[in-house]
Write a protein that holds these residues in place. Structure first.
Motif, PDB file in Angstrom:
ATOM      1  N   SER A 228       0.811  -0.992   0.044  1.00 13.53           N
ATOM      2  CA  SER A 228      -0.279   0.067  -0.094  1.00 13.53           C
ATOM      3  C   SER A 228       0.820   1.314   0.007  1.00 13.53           C
ATOM      4  O   SER A 228       0.449   2.267  -0.641  1.00 13.53           O
ATOM      5  CB  SER A 228      -1.038   0.086   1.295  1.00 13.53           C
ATOM      6  N   GLN A 229       1.935   1.241   0.672  1.00 16.70           N
ATOM      7  CA  GLN A 229       3.019   2.238   0.739  1.00 16.70           C
ATOM      8  C   GLN A 229       3.487   2.754  -0.588  1.00 16.70           C
ATOM      9  O   GLN A 229       3.641   3.582  -1.228  1.00 16.70           O
ATOM     10  CB  GLN A 229       4.062   2.107   1.728  1.00 16.70           C
ATOM     11  N   VAL A 230       3.742   1.625  -1.442  1.00 11.21           N
ATOM     12  CA  VAL A 230       4.092   1.501  -2.707  1.00 11.21           C
ATOM     13  C   VAL A 230       3.262   2.535  -3.611  1.00 11.21           C
ATOM     14  O   VAL A 230       3.743   3.617  -4.506  1.00 11.21           O
ATOM     15  CB  VAL A 230       4.705   0.371  -3.146  1.00 11.21           C
ATOM     16  N   ILE A 231       2.064   1.985  -3.391  1.00 15.46           N
ATOM     17  CA  ILE A 231       0.999   2.667  -4.311  1.00 15.46           C
ATOM     18  C   ILE A 231       0.826   4.228  -3.975  1.00 15.46           C
ATOM     19  O   ILE A 231       0.705   5.118  -4.796  1.00 15.46           O
ATOM     20  CB  ILE A 231      -0.417   1.909  -4.064  1.00 15.46           C
ATOM     21  N   VAL A 232       0.909   4.456  -2.839  1.00 11.48           N
ATOM     22  CA  VAL A 232       0.511   5.780  -2.170  1.00 11.48           C
ATOM     23  C   VAL A 232       1.809   6.533  -2.680  1.00 11.48           C
ATOM     24  O   VAL A 232       1.737   7.907  -2.896  1.00 11.48           O
ATOM     25  CB  VAL A 232       0.667   5.878  -0.619  1.00 11.48           C
ATOM     26  N   LEU A 298      10.685   6.500  -4.323  1.00  5.69           N
ATOM     27  CA  LEU A 298      10.736   5.359  -5.192  1.00  5.69           C
ATOM     28  C   LEU A 298      11.711   4.232  -5.034  1.00  5.69           C
ATOM     29  O   LEU A 298      11.588   3.253  -5.362  1.00  5.69           O
ATOM     30  CB  LEU A 298      11.065   6.044  -6.667  1.00  5.69           C
ATOM     31  N   TYR A 299      13.079   4.747  -4.326  1.00  4.34           N
ATOM     32  CA  TYR A 299      13.959   3.788  -4.080  1.00  4.34           C
ATOM     33  C   TYR A 299      13.451   2.789  -3.099  1.00  4.34           C
ATOM     34  O   TYR A 299      13.762   1.571  -3.171  1.00  4.34           O
ATOM     35  CB  TYR A 299      15.299   4.537  -3.610  1.00  4.34           C
ATOM     36  N   MET A 300      12.844   3.358  -1.929  1.00  6.03           N
ATOM     37  CA  MET A 300      12.509   2.379  -1.019  1.00  6.03           C
ATOM     38  C   MET A 300      11.113   1.412  -1.548  1.00  6.03           C
ATOM     39  O   MET A 300      11.124   0.474  -1.230  1.00  6.03           O
ATOM     40  CB  MET A 300      11.869   3.169   0.390  1.00  6.03           C
ATOM     41  N   SER A 301      10.271   2.312  -2.508  1.00  2.00           N
ATOM     42  CA  SER A 301       9.300   1.377  -3.142  1.00  2.00           C
ATOM     43  C   SER A 301       9.741  -0.083  -3.984  1.00  2.00           C
ATOM     44  O   SER A 301       9.302  -0.846  -3.836  1.00  2.00           O
ATOM     45  CB  SER A 301       8.576   2.331  -4.240  1.00  2.00           C
ATOM     46  N   LYS A 302      10.988   0.527  -4.696  1.00  2.00           N
ATOM     47  CA  LYS A 302      11.329  -0.684  -5.388  1.00  2.00           C
ATOM     48  C   LYS A 302      12.096  -1.769  -4.380  1.00  2.00           C
ATOM     49  O   LYS A 302      12.042  -3.035  -4.713  1.00  2.00           O
ATOM     50  CB  LYS A 302      12.679  -0.148  -6.289  1.00  2.00           C
ATOM     51  N   MET A 303      12.823  -1.345  -3.577  1.00  2.00           N
ATOM     52  CA  MET A 303      13.391  -2.247  -2.438  1.00  2.00           C
ATOM     53  C   MET A 303      12.228  -3.098  -1.956  1.00  2.00           C
ATOM     54  O   MET A 303      12.464  -4.395  -1.755  1.00  2.00           O
ATOM     55  CB  MET A 303      14.201  -1.480  -1.388  1.00  2.00           C
TER      56      MET A 303
END
Length: 334
Positions: A228-232, A298-303
């Motif tokens: 959900s965090q990645v989507i946001v 975006l870096y954390m989203s990819k991780m």
């Protein structure tokens, strides 16, 4: 491995010493004396070649012992080196985990301000509605026109609004709550939760989100809150681009594509795209084109997607915008 130069050197020395001894014995009739001595004890004949091998035997034994000793020391050094390397690898892995934890904390801290703004937007409308209901009740009470039916209707409206505000708190609390165990979750519902978090702030900016929920078979496997965090994060980046470029009729389309092994969530915006020269860097840590950006969203989203959920997060320039694809494994649970 055994030192090749030392091996060749020692072998040459052994052969030279053996030849010297052989020549010395041959020059001073040593072979005849040795043969005569051996003939007095054993019933067989010896030639000079065999005597050469006999002479070389002690030297070859010494040579073999030197090699064994050298191999022992070399193996000992290799063992110590491996232990040091293993220790360094463990230290680097520990540092990497600490850095990743720090980045996650920084990412959440950076998102906190955005979330507070979203909470304010989410609560503004129901608070205004509650205020109007109370004012209306006060007016009716003072004018002695307040009926039981009106009172009951107003109480139900207030209770519904308060329940909605409470749900908002639950949504935001779960958003920041880390998960330790992977589990199956419904992507449709997770997307809806993420949209509820940013819905009010996006509506305030007239940003339209086109998401059509699919069937309930879109069950993924991983960490739902992190997903959900990645989507946001991705939606917030699009929002910032809309504001920065002053896009008319901002629109984000969200769709789901499912195959046998994974579920792809595709998010497309019309925010003008990303310049080609910086596009390859968008997933780099601490890289940001925003004035006050942290460069870790975006870096954390990819991780999260690739390291924690064994999925894939990619981006692609499209006509007039950017397309993000979040691919995660499908749940194998029955």
């Amino acid at each position: 491995m055994i030192n090749k130069l030392n091996t060749i050197r020692d072998l040459v020395i052994v052969l030279i010493l053996g030849l010297i001894l052989w020549l010395v014995l041959g020059s001073y009739d040593g072979f005849e004396a040795l043969i005569e001595y051996l003939d007095t004890h054993e019933e067989y004949e010896l030639d000079e070649v065999f005597l050469l091998l006999l002479i070389l035997s002690p030297f070859l034994i010494i040579y073999a012992l030197l090699r064994v000793k050298e191999a022992y020391h070399l193996n000992k050094e290799l063992k110590q080196l491996n232990e040091k390397l293993e220790q360094r690898v463990q230290e680097e892995l520990s540092k990497r985990k600490e850095n990743e934890s720090l980045l996650i904390q920084q990412s959440r801290s950076a998102a906190l301000g955005e979330m507070i703004s979203n909470i304010a937007h989410q609560w503004r409308q129901p608070l205004n509605a509650v205020s109007l209901i109370i004012q209306n009740l006060d007016f009716l009470y003072k004018s002695k026109n307040l009926s039981d039916e009106q009172m009951e209707k107003s109480v139900k409206k207030v209770a519904l609004l308060v329940s909605s505000m409470s749900q908002t708190i639950d949504d935001f609390r779960n958003f920041f709550k880390p998960e330790k165990v992977r589990h199956s979750f419904n992507i449709n519902e997770t997307v809806k939760k993420a949209l509820r978090i940013i819905d009010a702030s996006f509506n305030n900016l007239n940003i339209k989100i086109d998401f059509k929920a699919h069937d309930n078979e879109n069950i993924a496997y991983g960490y739902e809150n992190e997903y959900s965090q990645v989507i946001v994060n991705i939606l917030t980046n699009s929002k910032d681009s809309f504001i920065e470029k002053d896009i008319e009729n901002p629109l984000i389309k969200i769709e789901l594509i499912k195959d046998e092994n994974s579920i792809d969530l595709i998010l497309k915006d019309n925010a003008g795209g990303i310049p080609k020269e910086i596009f390859p860097k968008i997933f780099d840590p601490y890289f940001s084109t925003k004035e006050n950006g942290t460069g870790i969203g975006l870096y954390m989203s990819k991780m999260i997607i690739e390291k924690s959920m064994n999925g894939n997060l990619s981006a692609k320039d499209i006509d007039g915008g950017v397309k993000f694809t979040i691919s995660v494994p499908i749940s194998k649970e029955k």
